[in-house]
Design a protein around this motif. Structure first.
Motif, PDB file in Angstrom:
ATOM      1  N   ALA A 111       0.863  -1.155   0.038  1.00 54.45           N
ATOM      2  CA  ALA A 111       0.009  -0.025  -0.227  1.00 54.45           C
ATOM      3  C   ALA A 111       0.828   1.348   0.063  1.00 54.45           C
ATOM      4  N   TRP A 112       2.002   1.215   0.443  1.00 53.43           N
ATOM      5  CA  TRP A 112       3.106   2.285   0.698  1.00 53.43           C
ATOM      6  C   TRP A 112       4.332   1.864   0.378  1.00 53.43           C
ATOM      7  N   ARG A 113       5.342   2.169  -0.451  1.00 52.51           N
ATOM      8  CA  ARG A 113       6.596   1.557  -0.546  1.00 52.51           C
ATOM      9  C   ARG A 113       7.717   2.514  -0.209  1.00 52.51           C
ATOM     10  N   GLY A 114       7.307   3.356   0.900  1.00 51.25           N
ATOM     11  CA  GLY A 114       8.564   4.197   1.443  1.00 51.25           C
ATOM     12  C   GLY A 114       9.665   3.520   2.212  1.00 51.25           C
ATOM     13  N   LEU A 115       9.554   2.327   2.654  1.00 49.39           N
ATOM     14  CA  LEU A 115      10.658   1.518   3.178  1.00 49.39           C
ATOM     15  C   LEU A 115      11.468   1.163   1.990  1.00 49.39           C
ATOM     16  N   ALA A 116      10.896   0.875   0.903  1.00 47.99           N
ATOM     17  CA  ALA A 116      11.852   0.715  -0.348  1.00 47.99           C
ATOM     18  C   ALA A 116      12.907   1.642  -0.628  1.00 47.99           C
ATOM     19  N   ARG A 117      12.718   2.857  -0.192  1.00 46.01           N
ATOM     20  CA  ARG A 117      13.568   3.879  -0.547  1.00 46.01           C
ATOM     21  C   ARG A 117      14.611   3.703   0.475  1.00 46.01           C
ATOM     22  N   LEU A 118      14.250   3.435   1.765  1.00 46.14           N
ATOM     23  CA  LEU A 118      15.357   3.204   2.984  1.00 46.14           C
ATOM     24  C   LEU A 118      16.141   1.997   2.418  1.00 46.14           C
ATOM     25  N   GLU A 119      15.506   1.202   1.916  1.00 40.92           N
ATOM     26  CA  GLU A 119      16.519   0.024   1.306  1.00 40.92           C
ATOM     27  C   GLU A 119      17.504   0.195   0.248  1.00 40.92           C
ATOM     28  N   ARG A 120      16.734   1.252  -0.562  1.00 43.55           N
ATOM     29  CA  ARG A 120      17.855   1.752  -1.652  1.00 43.55           C
ATOM     30  C   ARG A 120      19.097   2.544  -0.780  1.00 43.55           C
ATOM     31  N   GLY A 121      18.751   3.018   0.211  1.00 41.76           N
ATOM     32  CA  GLY A 121      19.849   3.820   0.911  1.00 41.76           C
ATOM     33  C   GLY A 121      20.696   3.122   1.458  1.00 41.76           C
TER      34      GLY A 121
END
Length: 249
Positions: A111-121
């Motif tokens: 529903a929200w992929r905000g943590l995916a950006r954290l994974e990229r970091g």
């Protein structure tokens, strides 16, 4: 350390491990039997041949890395222990831990992929750790599988990061390590199954209904903690269902 307070962390690991099925389930199965890092073994073949000792060794190494990360995170916070006694900072820490938990629930539900950006970091950390896999050599026994799991435990993962916030705010090195140990043990049944059963289990866990149900339960933990932070719920039994930084210290 209040051991009852570790139960929600264990459950989050158990429910959140459906994410592991999509992210690294095939790799877990392949690593369990691969004779070398450079050779990729089909997951169905891996499921048929994966020895239990290799799967257990891999997961022991992986969880060991989680425990080390939790100890480091808790130690960093312990260095500012005097500040954590301030009510405003304690409240902010509690809100942050449960917001991360709610984000994990939404992530599992797609529903929200905000943590995916954290994974990229987190790829910055992984780029420094990944070369260690090449130094291990052929993964032909539990010893090398243990080492491979220890390296793989540093793979960028939003789920791990969300629980590391709780470990960081747990109050110290030992408590941070225990938080991540409880989380790692929660992920163990799923990843043991993926290493031994392979594609069949992975396919079942990839179903949207399964991910949505697990994500909704994790989201519920986060929302319950946020409601308590806003004094919308009484303390008592609710505290045992919430990820409360103060409860782990």
């Amino acid at each position: 350390m209040n051991l009852v307070a570790l139960v929600p962390v264990f459950v989050v690991g158990l429910l959140g491990s459906v994410h592991c099925a999509g992210m690294c389930g095939g790799i877990v199965g392949a690593l369990s039997v691969a004779p070398s890092v450079g050779r990729v073994v089909p997951v169905k073949v891996a499921a048929a041949r994966a020895p239990l000792a290799n799967v257990l060794a891999y997961n022991t190494g992986r969880i060991g890395s989680y425990v080390l990360a939790g100890a480091l995170a808790g130690g960093l916070a312990q260095g500012a222990h005097a500040l954590t006694r301030l009510p405003a900072l304690q409240a902010g820490a509690y809100w942050l831990a449960n917001l991360m938990l709610a984000a994990l629930g939404l992530y599992l539900m797609d529903a929200w992929r905000g943590l995916a950006r954290l994974e990229r970091g987190g790829q910055v950390v992984w780029r420094g750790v990944k070369p260690l896999l090449r130094t291990i050599g052929p993964l032909d026994g539990p010893g090398r599988m243990l080492a491979a799991g220890a390296v793989w435990g540093w793979l960028p993962c939003g789920m791990v990061y969300s629980v590391l916030v709780t470990a960081m705010l747990s109050g110290g090195v030992a408590s941070g390590a225990l938080v991540m140990l409880a989380f790692g043990l929660g992920t163990l049944p799923m990843l043991l199954g993926l290493g031994l059963a392979g594609a069949r289990l992975r396919g079942a866990l990839a179903r949207p209904r399964v991910r949505h149900a697990c994500g909704a339960l994790v989201l519920g933990f986060g929302l319950l903690g946020l409601a308590r932070a806003a004094d919308g719920l009484p303390h008592g039994w609710v505290q045992d269902l919430c990820l409360a930084p103060g409860a782990h210290a």
